[in-house]
Write an enzyme that holds these catalytic residues in place. Sequence first.
Site: not given
Length: 237
Positions: A34, A55, A66, A79, A124-125, A128, A185
């Site tokens: 997002g 990614d 989104r 992606k 989101d972690n 990382t 998230c």
Amino acid sequence: MISSDRYIRQLPLIGVEGQRRLRDGSALIVGLGGLGSLASMYLAGAGVGKLVLVDFDTISISDLHRQFLYTTGDIGKSKVEVAEKRLREINPEVKVEAHQMVFTRNEETEELVASVDVVVLAVDNLKTRLDADELAVKRNKPVVNGGVDGWFGLVTTVIPGRTPRLAEILNIRGLSSVSCAEGLCNSVIGPVAGIIASWQALETLRILAGLEPALAGKLLIIDSSRGIIDVLPISRS
């Protein structure tokens, strides 16, 4: 040679020299969800010379409310592969380099960090983020970090030697969920991701164009459920 027709709307704001800096600049975008998918579109459109994409994931139908870089026909595809193609279509003047992989601290990712001017963290972690923080400090690279959770979002810019490290910022009480540090998230309102991604793109463009980033040593937090935006100063420990 600057393509004045393509960039004519932003040239009055950053100048020809700023546009040259963008053309000669580069950014590593870690995460193409997002935040990263939207930020990458703005950076490509603005004429950043090289975008390095990282990614590991494929596109799901639940991403599409989104992640507007992707379409329904892309479901199940990589992606980074789709993003690489679309960003080149947005701006053929931009070099796009794609890496389908999990970003973790190793020689390969250190080389990626070393090869760019700015690291855009859109993950989101916590692991990382901390791995990227270590590599950015080692290679003296600025980091533009973003996070979203539900109605909330945050952005901060880390400049090695000038601002607190990202690891220090993530230890601030109350930021764990908004920063996705605990992997919370799972619920996201699309426009919140758009707001945070836009701020990340703005900060990255300011750095690459030779302008002072607005959020260096500061933390922008939005609560869209109440229409509140706070910008908090962060002191080095």
